[in-house]
Design an enzyme around this catalytic site. Structure first.
Site, PDB file in Angstrom:
ATOM      1  N   LYS A  46       0.796  -1.317   0.043  1.00  0.00           N
ATOM      2  CA  LYS A  46       0.018   0.172   0.012  1.00  0.00           C
ATOM      3  C   LYS A  46       0.908   1.136   0.082  1.00  0.00           C
ATOM      4  O   LYS A  46       1.895   1.226   0.267  1.00  0.00           O
ATOM      5  CB  LYS A  46      -0.975  -0.126   1.193  1.00  0.00           C
ATOM      6  CG  LYS A  46      -0.122  -0.169   2.345  1.00  0.00           C
ATOM      7  CD  LYS A  46      -1.081  -0.390   3.678  1.00  0.00           C
ATOM      8  CE  LYS A  46      -0.324  -0.604   4.924  1.00  0.00           C
ATOM      9  NZ  LYS A  46      -1.264  -0.742   6.209  1.00  0.00           N
ATOM     10  N   TYR A 274      13.227  31.266   4.775  1.00  0.00           N
ATOM     11  CA  TYR A 274      11.971  31.963   5.117  1.00  0.00           C
ATOM     12  C   TYR A 274      11.941  32.164   6.547  1.00  0.00           C
ATOM     13  O   TYR A 274      11.931  31.318   7.416  1.00  0.00           O
ATOM     14  CB  TYR A 274      10.591  31.040   4.720  1.00  0.00           C
ATOM     15  CG  TYR A 274      10.296  30.989   3.231  1.00  0.00           C
ATOM     16  CD1 TYR A 274      10.134  32.253   2.591  1.00  0.00           C
ATOM     17  CD2 TYR A 274      10.476  29.570   2.554  1.00  0.00           C
ATOM     18  CE1 TYR A 274       9.594  31.997   1.254  1.00  0.00           C
ATOM     19  CE2 TYR A 274      10.151  29.679   1.356  1.00  0.00           C
ATOM     20  CZ  TYR A 274       9.882  30.976   0.567  1.00  0.00           C
ATOM     21  OH  TYR A 274       9.875  30.621  -0.871  1.00  0.00           O
TER      22      TYR A 274
HETATM   23  C1  LIG Z   1      -0.236  -1.852   6.676  1.00  0.00           C
HETATM   24  C2  LIG Z   1      -0.730  -3.324   7.061  1.00  0.00           C
HETATM   25  C3  LIG Z   1       0.070  -4.203   7.375  1.00  0.00           C
HETATM   26  C4  LIG Z   1       1.605  -4.232   7.258  1.00  0.00           C
HETATM   27  O1  LIG Z   1       1.840  -3.575   8.672  1.00  0.00           O
HETATM   28  P1  LIG Z   1       3.709  -3.336   8.983  1.00  0.00           P
HETATM   29  O2  LIG Z   1       3.545  -2.766  10.289  1.00  0.00           O
HETATM   30  O3  LIG Z   1       3.955  -2.259   7.888  1.00  0.00           O
HETATM   31  O4  LIG Z   1       3.897  -4.549   8.629  1.00  0.00           O
HETATM   32  C5  LIG Z   1      -0.585  -5.393   7.612  1.00  0.00           C
HETATM   33  N1  LIG Z   1      -1.909  -5.625   7.605  1.00  0.00           N
HETATM   34  C6  LIG Z   1      -2.798  -4.769   7.496  1.00  0.00           C
HETATM   35  C7  LIG Z   1      -4.309  -4.827   7.640  1.00  0.00           C
HETATM   36  C8  LIG Z   1      -2.311  -3.253   7.156  1.00  0.00           C
HETATM   37  O5  LIG Z   1      -3.083  -2.332   6.950  1.00  0.00           O
END
Ligand SMILES: *Cc1c(COP(=O)(O)O)cnc(C)c1O
Length: 381
Positions: A46, A274
Site C-alpha cells: 500500500k 523563510y
Molecule cells: C499496513 C498493514 C500491514 C503491514 O503493516 P506493517 O506494520 O508495515 O508490517 C498489515 N496488515 C494490514 C491490514 C495493514 O493495514
C-alpha cells in the site's frame, strides 16, 4: 537500472532521487520467509509500496515468489492489474457497495467487514453468475473495520450461506504488536483464536487462508503466524519501532539522494531561509540542495535535520522550503554536483529513516510514504 517517473528518461535524472536496492528487498523477503516458513507471504504494498514504487515492487515480489499482494485501496489493486500483475491481490480496506463491480472486473479479493458488505458482494457476484473471492475481517481490538470477535459467529454463518461468496480467508489486525508490552496483542490473538473455533462448533472447514501478523507480530509473536503473514515495513528493511525485538535481520532497501547545486559563504547578519530564523555569528561555508517539503522532506525537521556529504554529517540550517534546503558545512569544502545523502549510508556513516522520523516527530512509516511522486525512483541490483 530502470527509472520510474512520468516525465524523466534515463538521460536527465533529477539530482534528487530515490534508489531502491532490489537485492536487499529479496534478502529481506527471504529472511522473513525463512522465519515464518511454511506460512505464505503476503507483502503489503500500500501507499506506493511504502514509497518504494507500487508497480516495480509488485513485479519484483511476483518474480521472487510472493504468494499474495496486500494493498489498502481499490485503485492500488486496479493499477497493479493494469500493469500486468497476476498474483492474487487483497484490498485490505473497507469497501463501498458501488465499488464491488470493479473488484470483480479486476479479480481483486475483497475484505468483507460487515454482513451488509457480504450481502452487497453476494448480490453483485450473483448478477455476473460468478463467485467473489472474499477475506472476512474480524475486529479483535483495533476498532477500525471488521466484525467484532464477539459477533463473529453470525457473520461466518452469513458468509457460508452466500452462494456467490467464496470465503478464501479470514483475518484480523494488531494494534500494538510492535510494542515492548504485548499484553494487548496477546489479548487480540486469543480473541481471534476463539473466533476460529467457531468453525469447529458449526462443523465447517476453516478457510484456506488465515492471517493476522504484521511486521511487529512477525518479529515478536510467532504464535500469530497462522498460514500467511502480511509484512509491510519489515520487508523494506525498517523495524516498526525501536522497542520491538529484532528477531530477523533486515536492511533498508531505500536510499534518498541529492546533489549540491550551489556553494556560498554566509556572513553574520545574513539570516537563512523563510522567516529568517537562523543566522551565523561567524562566516560559514554553506551548500544548497534541491529538495524540500514539496518532495516529502518534512518542514517540521527544520533546525534538526542533518545530511551526509563526503562522509560527514552536516546540519540543515534555516527553515526547510518547498524545493530547497541549505546545509552548514562550516569551514569544510564541497562542490557543485557533490552527492548528498538524505537517507542512507556512505563510508560507514548513516542517516536512517528513523532519524528523519525523530526530527519530524513522527514514525518511519510516515517518512517513507511521504516521499512523493516528484522524486524519481531508480531500481538497482
Ligand atoms: C499496513 C498493514 C500491514 C503491514 O503493516 P506493517 O506494520 O508495515 O508490517 C498489515 N496488515 C494490514 C491490514 C495493514 O493495514
Amino acid at each position: 537500472m530502470r527509472i520510474n517517473h512520468p516525465t524523466i528518461d534515463n538521460d536527465v535524472v533529477r539530482p534528487t532521487h530515490v534508489e531502491v536496492d532490489l537485492t536487499r528487498l529479496t534478502d529481506n523477503f527471504n529472511a522473513i520467509k525463512e522465519h515464518v516458513s511454511p506460512a505464505k507471504m503476503m507483502p503489503v504494498l500500500k501507499a506506493n509500496a511504502y514509497g518504494h514504487g507500487l508497480v516495480e515492487i509488485a513485479k519484483h515480489m511476483q518474480k521472487i515468489g510472493a504468494d499474495y499482494i496486500g494493498v489498502a485501496v481499490l485503485e492500488e489493486g486496479i493499477l497493479l492489474r493494469k500493469s500486468g500483475i497476476t498474483l492474487p491481490i487483497l484490498v485490505m480496506g473497507g469497501i463501498l457497495g458501488n465499488q464491488v463491480p470493479h473488484f470483480l472486473k479486476y479479480d481483486l479479493t475483497m475484505t468483507a467487514s460487515s454482513i451488509q458488505s457480504l450481502n452487497q458482494i453476494n448480490t453483485a457476484a450473483g448478477h455476473l453468475q460468478i463467485q467473489a473471492k472474499v477475506h472476512l475481517k474480524i475486529d479483535t481490538g483495533m476498532e477500525r473495520i471488521g466484525v467484532h470477535d464477539y459477533n463473529a459467529e453470525s457473520f461466518l454463518e452469513s458468509a457460508m450461506k452466500s452462494p456467490h461468496v467464496f470465503m478464501e480467508g479470514i483475518f484480523s489486525h494488531f494494534a500494538s504488536s510492535d510494542a515492548a508490552d504485548l499484553t494487548h496483542a496477546r489479548l487480540q490473538l486469543s480473541r481471534f483464536q476463539k473466533v476460529l473455533t467457531c468453525f469447529d462448533d458449526i462443523k465447517k472447514d476453516l478457510p484456506p487462508m488465515i492471517h493476522m501478523a504484521n511486521s511487529g507480530a512477525i518479529l515478536q509473536l510467532p504464535e500469530a503466524t497462522f498460514n500467511m503473514v502480511r509484512p509491510g515495513i519489515l520487508l523494506y528493511g525498517v523495524y516498526p519501532t525501536g522497542e520491538s525485538k529484532h528477531t530477523i535481520r533486515v536492511h533498508p532497501a531505500l536510499t534518498w539522494k541529492s546533489r549540491v547545486v550551489y556553494f556560498k559563504i554566509i556572513r553574520p547578519n545574513r539570516p537563512v531561509g523563510y522567516g529568517s530564523k537562523w543566522q551565523t555569528d561567524h562566516p560559514v561555508h554553506a551548500v544548497t540542495i534541491p529538495v524540500g517539503y514539496g518532495d516529502g522532506y518534512f518542514r517540521s525537521m527544520s533546525h534538526k535535520a542533518q545530511v551526509l556529504i563526503r562522509g560527514k554529517k552536516y546540519p540543515v540550517i534555516g527553515t526547510i522550503s518547498m524545493d530547497q534546503i541549505v546545509a552548514n558545512i562550516e569551514q569544510d569544502s564541497a562542490y557543485s554536483d557533490d552527492e548528498v545523502i538524505l537517507i542512507g549510508e556512505l563510508d560507514g556513516q548513516r542517516i536512517s529513516c528513523e532519524n528523519l522520523a525523530d526530527w519530524a516527530g513522527t514514525i518511519p512509516y510516515e517518512i517513507l510514504t511521504n516521499i512523493n511522486t516528484r522524486v524519481p525512483r531508480i531500481y538497482v541490483k
